[in-house]
Enzyme design. Structure first.
Site, PDB file in Angstrom:
ATOM      1  N   ASP A 318       0.871  -1.173   0.000  1.00 13.81           N
ATOM      2  CA  ASP A 318       0.000   0.000   0.000  1.00 13.81           C
ATOM      3  C   ASP A 318       0.900   1.213   0.000  1.00 13.81           C
ATOM      4  OD1 ASP A 318      -2.820   0.715  -0.125  1.00 13.81           O
ATOM      5  OD2 ASP A 318      -2.350   1.924   1.631  1.00 13.81           O
ATOM      6  N   TYR A 403       1.992   8.897  -9.992  1.00 13.78           N
ATOM      7  CA  TYR A 403       2.427  10.292  -9.905  1.00 13.78           C
ATOM      8  C   TYR A 403       3.875  10.490 -10.374  1.00 13.78           C
ATOM      9  CZ  TYR A 403      -1.738  10.712  -6.965  1.00 13.78           C
ATOM     10  OH  TYR A 403      -3.021  10.693  -6.495  1.00 13.78           O
ATOM     11  N   LYS A 424      14.859   3.567 -11.215  1.00 14.60           N
ATOM     12  CA  LYS A 424      13.806   3.811 -10.216  1.00 14.60           C
ATOM     13  C   LYS A 424      13.850   2.738  -9.130  1.00 14.60           C
ATOM     14  CE  LYS A 424       8.848   4.188  -9.336  1.00 14.60           C
ATOM     15  NZ  LYS A 424       7.477   4.051  -9.794  1.00 14.60           N
TER      16      LYS A 424
END
Ligand SMILES: O=c1nc[nH]c2c1ncn2[C@H]1C[C@H](O)[C@@H](COP(=O)(O)OP(=O)(O)OP(=O)(O)O)O1
Ligand SMILES: [Mg+2]
Length: 448
Positions: A318, A403, A424
């Site tokens: 989450d 985002y 990343k």
């Protein structure tokens, strides 16, 4: 030879579809050939007056038939204002049968009512009702166990019912349809348990008699039919297999439906020699509702729900964006920031809008990731990771998801969406959380 070409000991095509109705705690649509019955189990936190305060539960059933379940229309019993003797007798039989395999004390002071509604009748509606009602009852009890209201299963063993009969040709046959039933010389309903014991035998000669030898044959053919029906029930009730076993080292199931996350996890776990399965591989599994107020609550909810469903080790993520100028929003609501549809484009548009007048120096933010690992019978493990950055006014880059195009990593002067996947995965909040997981894993995994 039977009129529909079946062998003497052959059931009609039996299907049991589960969770077919939205509201009941347990529901199935069961078909024995053209006989179709909805069975819906309801949980109630009270018992009939005669049982109040005794600490024991109750299981009961109601039975009815739709007006056009039959060849010609039957008036609704509700319109007649009373139940027919046949209906009363059948619903008592269903209730009695179910109670024979339930430990009512273990069920505790609650009731389960199973409604059996025949939508199409072609013989054997009571036996289909009992066989389906048992599955609906089991599903309702599964809910009580999942929610922790019950720790022990009050169901002692499986239960099913089938019809057998003697045709005018003297043939002993299994699972009669309406054509056979209306002509049969002997007509019998058997309710039996998994261990092969009888709960009820209803057998009658229809303008004829039958011998002990015939009775024996009827019971034998019925016994085989019951065994097949119980095997079918077990298939339907078995926990779904994800093809992943606890302790199997090569595959990990991740409780996410997010393609961006799935891709990142695949890359990260590939380096560790693990293959990844996600909920994208199981489109029939409904999305877990994220009702928690924190990342931890939601990660645990996702991991534990899916772990229970598949009975195996499950990882859940989450995550979200926390923007300082918005007091940490959108936070746990990141996926639904711009509405239920969970659109990345809409979320980014809303974020840009909310920050319109905020100068760059005050647009600091962080990505947060909480990972939860759940395994059957074990306390779940929770770890987290974060990465700091700034929100740009204009999106940049095509990689990543969510985002990423608005999230600048100041030390690299690139947005997350301008980094390659592997770049990343070295610095992201998800990567940090996986490092924390690596550190805690061995200690936790020992006990799996
Ligand atoms: O690396 C990331 N790069 C960009 N955005 C990210 C990232 N990580 C999380 N996010 C944002 C977008 C996502 O919509 C939300 C997560 O919400 P979250 O509920 O954890 O995920 P979700 O509903 O998309 O999938 P699921 O719950 O099935 O795992 O936060
Ligand atoms: Mg989500």
């Amino acid at each position: 030879m039977r009129h529909d070409g079946r062998d003497y000991n052959e059931l009609r095509k039996v299907t049991i579809e589960k969770d077919v109705l939205k509201h009941p705690e347990g529901s199935v649509l069961i078909s024995f050939g053209d006989t179709k019955v909805f069975c819906a189990a309801t949980l109630e936190d009270r018992v009939p007056p005669f049982l109040r305060g005794l600490g024991t539960g109750w299981v009961t059933a109601e039975y009815s038939m739709l007006p056009r379940a039959t060849n010609t229309r039957n008036r609704r019993e509700s319109a007649k204002g009373k139940l027919t003797g046949r209906t009363m007798e059948i619903q008592r039989l269903i209730g009695r049968s179910l109670r024979s395999v339930v430990d009512l004390e273990k069920l505790g002071e609650r009731s389960i009512i199973v409604d059996c509604d025949v939508i199409q009748a072609d013989g054997g509606t009571r036996t289909a009702s009992i066989t389906g009602a048992f599955v609906a009852l089991s599903l309702a009890i599964e809910k009580l166990i999942e929610s922790g209201e019950l720790t022990e299963n009050p169901i002692k063993e499986h239960l099913a019912a089938v019809s057998v009969g003697v045709l005018p040709t003297k043939e002993v046959v299994l699972d009669l349809d309406y054509v056979e039933d209306s002509a049969a010389a002997v007509d019998m309903n058997l309710v039996m348990t998994e261990s092969g014991e009888f709960v009820e035998i209803q057998g009658t000669g229809e303008e004829s008699t039958f011998t002990a030898a015939e009775l024996n044959q009827l019971l034998q053919v019925g016994d085989l039919g019951i065994k097949e029906l119980i095997a079918r029930q077990q298939e339907v009730l078995a926990p779904q297999s994800a093809g992943v076993e606890v302790g199997e080292d090569s595959v990990i199931l991740i409780a996410t439906g997010n393609k961006g996350k799935a891709k990142e996890f695949e890359a990260i776990f590939k380096e560790k020699g693990l293959a990844v399965k996600t909920l994208l591989d199981f489109p029939d599994v409904p999305e877990v509702e994220e009702t928690g107020k924190t990342f931890t609550e939601n990660a645990l909810l996702k991991a534990e729900t899916i772990s229970k469903k598949f009975n195996c080790l499950v990882l859940a993520d989450d995550s979200g964006l926390m923007v300082d100028a918005l007091n940490g929003q959108p936070g746990v609501y990141s996926a639904r920031y711009a509405g239920k549809l969970k659109s990345d484009a809409a979320n980014n548009a809303k974020l840009m809008h909310e920050l319109t007048d905020i100068p760059q120096s005050e647009r600091t933010a962080k990505f947060h990731c909480t990972l939860a690992v759940a395994a059957p019978g074990k306390e779940s493990l929770v770890v987290e990771g974060e990465v700091k950055g700034e929100i740009l006014a204009i999106p940049r880059g095509d990689n990543g998801f969510g985002y990423d195009p608005l999230f600048l990593v100041p030390s690299l002067n690139k947005t997350m969406a301008e980094l390659s996947g592997s770049e990343k995965n070295k610095i992201s909040h998800r990567a940090q959380a996986i490092k924390a997981l690596d550190n805690a894993w061995d200690e936790w995994y020992k006990g799996v």
